[in-house]
Design an enzyme around this catalytic site. Structure first.
Site, mmCIF file in Angstrom:
data_model
loop_
_atom_site.group_PDB
_atom_site.id
_atom_site.type_symbol
_atom_site.label_atom_id
_atom_site.label_comp_id
_atom_site.label_asym_id
_atom_site.label_seq_id
_atom_site.Cartn_x
_atom_site.Cartn_y
_atom_site.Cartn_z
ATOM 1 N N CYS A 40 0.838 -1.199 0.000
ATOM 2 C CA CYS A 40 0.000 0.000 0.000
ATOM 3 C C CYS A 40 0.878 1.255 0.000
ATOM 4 C CB CYS A 40 -0.909 0.001 1.225
ATOM 5 S SG CYS A 40 -2.080 1.390 1.244
ATOM 6 N N ASP A 42 0.403 3.792 1.731
ATOM 7 C CA ASP A 42 0.338 4.380 3.073
ATOM 8 C C ASP A 42 1.743 4.683 3.625
ATOM 9 O OD1 ASP A 42 0.103 4.539 6.037
ATOM 10 O OD2 ASP A 42 -1.993 4.046 5.637
ATOM 11 N N ARG A 44 2.826 4.885 6.454
ATOM 12 C CA ARG A 44 3.223 4.149 7.660
ATOM 13 C C ARG A 44 3.732 2.748 7.360
ATOM 14 N NH1 ARG A 44 -2.562 4.902 10.271
ATOM 15 N NH2 ARG A 44 -2.968 4.375 8.092
ATOM 16 N N HIS A 96 -2.211 -3.987 4.960
ATOM 17 C CA HIS A 96 -1.988 -3.580 6.358
ATOM 18 C C HIS A 96 -3.332 -3.321 7.033
ATOM 19 C CE1 HIS A 96 -2.618 0.886 5.894
ATOM 20 N NE2 HIS A 96 -2.429 0.555 4.647
ATOM 21 N N CYS A 99 -6.109 -0.116 6.955
ATOM 22 C CA CYS A 99 -5.885 0.502 5.641
ATOM 23 C C CYS A 99 -7.074 1.389 5.268
ATOM 24 C CB CYS A 99 -5.693 -0.582 4.587
ATOM 25 S SG CYS A 99 -5.385 0.073 2.923
#
Ligand code: CO
Length: 202
Positions: A40, A42, A44, A96, A99
């Site tokens: 992803c 993302d 993080r 994750h 998400c």
């Protein structure tokens, strides 16, 4: 702010060379990663950092909600290069928990273009509606959908002709499904590894 990033970059490059004089010289001539990471976007979930790999060790493709759509030229180009040229040994689809792409796919709110991108997740949700609707807690339901999405994307990758052609010519290649937990930094192996056509049928 960007000056901070440039300063960080100079410090990082200096530290790398201090540790290993030939580090950048070696990477300049070639990359030979053994793994392809499909994860992803993302912020993080930084691919290399999570699995402790250096530059040169992980080939990375990231998009919103770690999708492997069989019509997406970007993903397909990365996949073919990884399989045919780099000859990676393992492809890891990494979702994750928590998400935003997963919840956005099914919460009914309109965000724009990304709603179209997330369409495959709504298909996964529809397919597993009975299992998902039995989970009362919303976050747990999204987390399960996150896992189901990873399984679906593993299937997409393993069903791809570039991958199946690699198996047909005897190339060693496995496709794995993991989910990373933001809460403790650990990956959960979903144990859906596909190493050949027989596994895919199962
Ligand atoms: Co995400």
């Amino acid at each position: 702010m960007l000056d901070d990033l440039k300063a960080n970059n100079r410090a990082w490059a200096t530290a790398k060379v201090a540790q290993d004089k030939g580090f950048f010289k070696r990477l300049e001539s070639q990359q030979a990663p053994q793994y392809l990471w499909i994860g992803c976007s993302d912020s993080r979930v930084p691919a290399n950092e999570i699995v402790g790999l250096d530059p040169g060790e992980l080939f990375v493709h990231r998009n919103v909600a770690n999708l492997a759509p069989p019509q997406d030229a970007n993903y397909l180009s990365v996949l073919q290069f990884a399989v045919d040229v780099l000859k990676v040994k393992d492809i890891i689809v990494v979702g994750h928990y928590g998400c935003g792409g997963i919840s956005a796919a099914v919460d009914g709110k309109r965000l724009g273009l990304v709603d179209h991108w997330l369409h495959p997740i709504r298909e996964v949700a529809a397919r597993h509606q009975a299992e998902l609707s039995a989970i009362a807690d919303e976050h747990k339901r999204y987390d399960r959908l996150c896992e189901l999405n990873v399984v679906r994307q593993v299937r997409n990758v393993a069903s791809d002709l570039f991958v199946q052609d690699a198996w047909a010519r005897g190339q060693s290649l496995k496709v794995h499904g993991w989910v990373y937990a933001l809460s403790d930094g650990l990956v959960n192996d979903l144990n859906v590894t596909v190493a050949g056509l027989a596994d895919l049928r199962d």
